[in-house]
Scaffold this motif. Structure first.
Motif, PDB file in Angstrom:
ATOM      1  N   LYS A   1      63.826  41.683 -47.260  1.00  0.00           N
ATOM      2  CA  LYS A   1      65.020  41.201 -46.558  1.00  0.00           C
ATOM      3  C   LYS A   1      66.230  41.992 -47.049  1.00  0.00           C
ATOM      4  O   LYS A   1      66.407  42.192 -48.250  1.00  0.00           O
ATOM      5  CB  LYS A   1      65.220  39.707 -46.834  1.00  0.00           C
ATOM      6  CG  LYS A   1      64.098  38.833 -46.279  1.00  0.00           C
ATOM      7  CD  LYS A   1      64.364  37.363 -46.547  1.00  0.00           C
ATOM      8  CE  LYS A   1      63.259  36.499 -45.979  1.00  0.00           C
ATOM      9  NZ  LYS A   1      63.493  35.052 -46.229  1.00  0.00           N
ATOM     10  N   LYS A   2      67.047  42.436 -46.104  1.00  0.00           N
ATOM     11  CA  LYS A   2      68.200  43.273 -46.428  1.00  0.00           C
ATOM     12  C   LYS A   2      69.447  42.413 -46.623  1.00  0.00           C
ATOM     13  O   LYS A   2      69.674  41.464 -45.882  1.00  0.00           O
ATOM     14  CB  LYS A   2      68.437  44.307 -45.330  1.00  0.00           C
ATOM     15  CG  LYS A   2      67.278  45.285 -45.180  1.00  0.00           C
ATOM     16  CD  LYS A   2      67.570  46.338 -44.117  1.00  0.00           C
ATOM     17  CE  LYS A   2      66.413  47.322 -44.012  1.00  0.00           C
ATOM     18  NZ  LYS A   2      66.684  48.382 -42.993  1.00  0.00           N
ATOM     19  N   MET A   3      70.229  42.789 -47.619  1.00  0.00           N
ATOM     20  CA  MET A   3      71.472  42.082 -47.924  1.00  0.00           C
ATOM     21  C   MET A   3      72.620  43.092 -47.972  1.00  0.00           C
ATOM     22  O   MET A   3      72.461  44.213 -48.495  1.00  0.00           O
ATOM     23  CB  MET A   3      71.373  41.349 -49.269  1.00  0.00           C
ATOM     24  CG  MET A   3      70.347  40.244 -49.303  1.00  0.00           C
ATOM     25  SD  MET A   3      70.243  39.482 -50.947  1.00  0.00           S
ATOM     26  CE  MET A   3      71.937  38.924 -51.172  1.00  0.00           C
TER      27      MET A   3
ATOM     28  N   VAL B   1      76.285  43.386 -49.492  1.00  0.00           N
ATOM     29  CA  VAL B   1      77.197  42.800 -50.467  1.00  0.00           C
ATOM     30  C   VAL B   1      78.505  43.580 -50.441  1.00  0.00           C
ATOM     31  O   VAL B   1      78.505  44.818 -50.599  1.00  0.00           O
ATOM     32  CB  VAL B   1      76.585  42.805 -51.877  1.00  0.00           C
ATOM     33  CG1 VAL B   1      77.548  42.179 -52.875  1.00  0.00           C
ATOM     34  CG2 VAL B   1      75.255  42.069 -51.884  1.00  0.00           C
ATOM     35  N   GLN B   2      79.594  42.878 -50.245  1.00  0.00           N
ATOM     36  CA  GLN B   2      80.925  43.500 -50.198  1.00  0.00           C
ATOM     37  C   GLN B   2      81.813  42.912 -51.290  1.00  0.00           C
ATOM     38  O   GLN B   2      81.791  41.711 -51.544  1.00  0.00           O
ATOM     39  CB  GLN B   2      81.573  43.285 -48.829  1.00  0.00           C
ATOM     40  CG  GLN B   2      80.831  43.942 -47.684  1.00  0.00           C
ATOM     41  CD  GLN B   2      81.481  43.671 -46.344  1.00  0.00           C
ATOM     42  OE1 GLN B   2      82.296  42.744 -46.203  1.00  0.00           O
ATOM     43  NE2 GLN B   2      81.134  44.476 -45.341  1.00  0.00           N
ATOM     44  N   VAL B   3      82.588  43.777 -51.919  1.00  0.00           N
ATOM     45  CA  VAL B   3      83.547  43.376 -52.946  1.00  0.00           C
ATOM     46  C   VAL B   3      84.944  43.669 -52.386  1.00  0.00           C
ATOM     47  O   VAL B   3      85.260  44.825 -52.045  1.00  0.00           O
ATOM     48  CB  VAL B   3      83.318  44.142 -54.263  1.00  0.00           C
ATOM     49  CG1 VAL B   3      84.344  43.706 -55.315  1.00  0.00           C
ATOM     50  CG2 VAL B   3      81.896  43.916 -54.763  1.00  0.00           C
ATOM     51  N   PHE B   4      85.754  42.618 -52.293  1.00  0.00           N
ATOM     52  CA  PHE B   4      87.087  42.745 -51.712  1.00  0.00           C
ATOM     53  C   PHE B   4      88.141  42.922 -52.806  1.00  0.00           C
ATOM     54  O   PHE B   4      87.961  42.482 -53.959  1.00  0.00           O
ATOM     55  CB  PHE B   4      87.429  41.508 -50.871  1.00  0.00           C
ATOM     56  CG  PHE B   4      86.545  41.339 -49.665  1.00  0.00           C
ATOM     57  CD1 PHE B   4      86.892  41.938 -48.463  1.00  0.00           C
ATOM     58  CD2 PHE B   4      85.384  40.585 -49.725  1.00  0.00           C
ATOM     59  CE1 PHE B   4      86.097  41.790 -47.337  1.00  0.00           C
ATOM     60  CE2 PHE B   4      84.585  40.431 -48.613  1.00  0.00           C
ATOM     61  CZ  PHE B   4      84.933  41.035 -47.416  1.00  0.00           C
TER      62      PHE B   4
ATOM     63  N   HIS C   1      77.575  47.311 -50.903  1.00  0.00           N
ATOM     64  CA  HIS C   1      76.225  47.632 -51.372  1.00  0.00           C
ATOM     65  C   HIS C   1      75.204  47.064 -50.383  1.00  0.00           C
ATOM     66  O   HIS C   1      75.340  45.937 -49.904  1.00  0.00           O
ATOM     67  CB  HIS C   1      75.962  47.037 -52.766  1.00  0.00           C
ATOM     68  CG  HIS C   1      76.966  47.458 -53.791  1.00  0.00           C
ATOM     69  ND1 HIS C   1      76.917  48.667 -54.457  1.00  0.00           N
ATOM     70  CD2 HIS C   1      78.079  46.820 -54.271  1.00  0.00           C
ATOM     71  CE1 HIS C   1      77.932  48.755 -55.304  1.00  0.00           C
ATOM     72  NE2 HIS C   1      78.654  47.647 -55.205  1.00  0.00           N
ATOM     73  N   HIS C   2      74.167  47.859 -50.139  1.00  0.00           N
ATOM     74  CA  HIS C   2      73.050  47.435 -49.294  1.00  0.00           C
ATOM     75  C   HIS C   2      71.828  47.227 -50.203  1.00  0.00           C
ATOM     76  O   HIS C   2      71.342  48.184 -50.828  1.00  0.00           O
ATOM     77  CB  HIS C   2      72.754  48.482 -48.219  1.00  0.00           C
ATOM     78  CG  HIS C   2      73.906  48.720 -47.282  1.00  0.00           C
ATOM     79  ND1 HIS C   2      74.216  47.866 -46.248  1.00  0.00           N
ATOM     80  CD2 HIS C   2      74.831  49.718 -47.251  1.00  0.00           C
ATOM     81  CE1 HIS C   2      75.261  48.318 -45.599  1.00  0.00           C
ATOM     82  NE2 HIS C   2      75.676  49.439 -46.197  1.00  0.00           N
ATOM     83  N   LEU C   3      71.376  46.000 -50.289  1.00  0.00           N
ATOM     84  CA  LEU C   3      70.291  45.642 -51.203  1.00  0.00           C
ATOM     85  C   LEU C   3      69.083  45.161 -50.422  1.00  0.00           C
ATOM     86  O   LEU C   3      69.212  44.548 -49.354  1.00  0.00           O
ATOM     87  CB  LEU C   3      70.747  44.544 -52.175  1.00  0.00           C
ATOM     88  CG  LEU C   3      72.002  44.853 -52.998  1.00  0.00           C
ATOM     89  CD1 LEU C   3      72.385  43.645 -53.836  1.00  0.00           C
ATOM     90  CD2 LEU C   3      71.798  46.078 -53.874  1.00  0.00           C
ATOM     91  N   ASN C   4      67.937  45.424 -50.968  1.00  0.00           N
ATOM     92  CA  ASN C   4      66.669  44.946 -50.413  1.00  0.00           C
ATOM     93  C   ASN C   4      66.054  43.925 -51.369  1.00  0.00           C
ATOM     94  O   ASN C   4      65.909  44.203 -52.572  1.00  0.00           O
ATOM     95  CB  ASN C   4      65.686  46.094 -50.194  1.00  0.00           C
ATOM     96  CG  ASN C   4      66.154  47.056 -49.110  1.00  0.00           C
ATOM     97  OD1 ASN C   4      66.810  46.641 -48.156  1.00  0.00           O
ATOM     98  ND2 ASN C   4      65.830  48.335 -49.254  1.00  0.00           N
ATOM     99  N   VAL C   5      65.707  42.771 -50.863  1.00  0.00           N
ATOM    100  CA  VAL C   5      65.068  41.715 -51.669  1.00  0.00           C
ATOM    101  C   VAL C   5      63.588  41.690 -51.306  1.00  0.00           C
ATOM    102  O   VAL C   5      63.219  41.381 -50.166  1.00  0.00           O
ATOM    103  CB  VAL C   5      65.719  40.341 -51.409  1.00  0.00           C
ATOM    104  CG1 VAL C   5      65.035  39.270 -52.248  1.00  0.00           C
ATOM    105  CG2 VAL C   5      67.207  40.389 -51.721  1.00  0.00           C
ATOM    106  N   TYR C   6      62.745  42.023 -52.275  1.00  0.00           N
ATOM    107  CA  TYR C   6      61.302  42.070 -52.063  1.00  0.00           C
ATOM    108  C   TYR C   6      60.670  40.750 -52.531  1.00  0.00           C
ATOM    109  O   TYR C   6      61.229  40.050 -53.383  1.00  0.00           O
ATOM    110  CB  TYR C   6      60.676  43.239 -52.817  1.00  0.00           C
ATOM    111  CG  TYR C   6      61.279  44.580 -52.457  1.00  0.00           C
ATOM    112  CD1 TYR C   6      60.853  45.280 -51.338  1.00  0.00           C
ATOM    113  CD2 TYR C   6      62.287  45.134 -53.240  1.00  0.00           C
ATOM    114  CE1 TYR C   6      61.413  46.516 -51.005  1.00  0.00           C
ATOM    115  CE2 TYR C   6      62.852  46.358 -52.919  1.00  0.00           C
ATOM    116  CZ  TYR C   6      62.404  47.046 -51.799  1.00  0.00           C
ATOM    117  OH  TYR C   6      62.967  48.250 -51.474  1.00  0.00           O
ATOM    118  N   GLN C   7      59.510  40.467 -51.974  1.00  0.00           N
ATOM    119  CA  GLN C   7      58.816  39.220 -52.335  1.00  0.00           C
ATOM    120  C   GLN C   7      57.316  39.472 -52.401  1.00  0.00           C
ATOM    121  O   GLN C   7      56.734  40.118 -51.518  1.00  0.00           O
ATOM    122  CB  GLN C   7      59.111  38.112 -51.312  1.00  0.00           C
ATOM    123  CG  GLN C   7      58.410  36.790 -51.615  1.00  0.00           C
ATOM    124  CD  GLN C   7      58.810  35.696 -50.652  1.00  0.00           C
ATOM    125  OE1 GLN C   7      59.855  35.762 -50.009  1.00  0.00           O
ATOM    126  NE2 GLN C   7      57.979  34.664 -50.557  1.00  0.00           N
TER     127      GLN C   7
END
Length: 208
Positions: free
Chosen positions: A113-115, A117-120, A131-137
């Motif tokens: 699943k792709k996430m 993440v933004q820092v303002f 940041h574009h993160l991948n959550v593996y399971q």
């Protein structure tokens, strides 16, 4: 006073009584041996001694006691962003279950699943970092764990949990089986368009 003759007579009477008593005992043993063989007498004495030494135990000690309850299909889910660490941990959980004589039905991977993440910036809507993160399971499915084995097994796999990996234990549900497949985005888009047009037609086409 008793003279020597009377004393001698008294001693002879006592000795005669002892001789008669010994003779009666020997006669009794002779009659017992004649009535029953020596081996039977010895067997009777041994059996009597064994019976006296035997301790009667309650019958319920030989009966089976209450058995611990068992669980059905249980999914052990591990989630993380480091693919290599997660893959090695899932294999270790699988091997640990086998080492503890816990039946493993299957293991599978769930699509990542792709996430985003933004820092303002403070007190602003301006994005500083993105940041574009991948959550593996990874999933390990076991069956038949007893209520005695379960807490020990969970404590072991929790103690070996790597940093950054999230562990989840849950009962198996039908939707868990469907989550392992990659969804067909094109097919979903066509279904949305079909629903927007009123859904599939229920009128059967007539042949010409």
């Amino acid at each position: 006073m008793i003279d020597h003759a009377q004393f001698t007579l008294y001693v002879n009477i006592v000795q005669l009584r002892l001789i008669l008593s010994r003779q009666e005992v020997m006669n009794g043993l002779t009659r017992l041996v004649r009535a029953r063989p020596i081996c039977a007498v010895a067997r009777h004495l041994a059996t009597s001694a064994t019976t006296l030494k035997t301790i009667k135990e309650p019958e319920y000690l030989d009966e089976g006691g209450p058995q611990p309850g068992t669980y059905g299909l249980v999914n052990i889910c591990a989630k993380g962003m480091d693919y290599t660490v997660l893959e090695h941990y899932a294999k270790w959980v699988h091997n640990t279950a086998i080492a503890m004589d816990i039946e493993v039905t299957e293991s599978w991977a769930t699509p990542a699943k792709k996430m985003n993440v933004q820092v303002f910036k403070s007190q602003s809507n301006k994005v500083l970092h993105q940041h574009h993160l991948n959550v593996y399971q990874r999933n390990v499915q076991v069956i038949g764990m007893t209520s005695v084995e379960t807490p020990v097994f969970l404590r072991v796999i929790t103690a070996g949990l790597p940093e950054g990996v999230e562990l989840c234990v849950q009962d198996h549900l039908p939707e868990h089986f469907e989550d392992r497949y990659i969804p067909d985005l094109q097919l979903k888009e066509l279904r949305k368009q079909l629903d927007a047009l009123g859904g599939p037609s229920t009128t059967a086409k007539r042949g010409r």
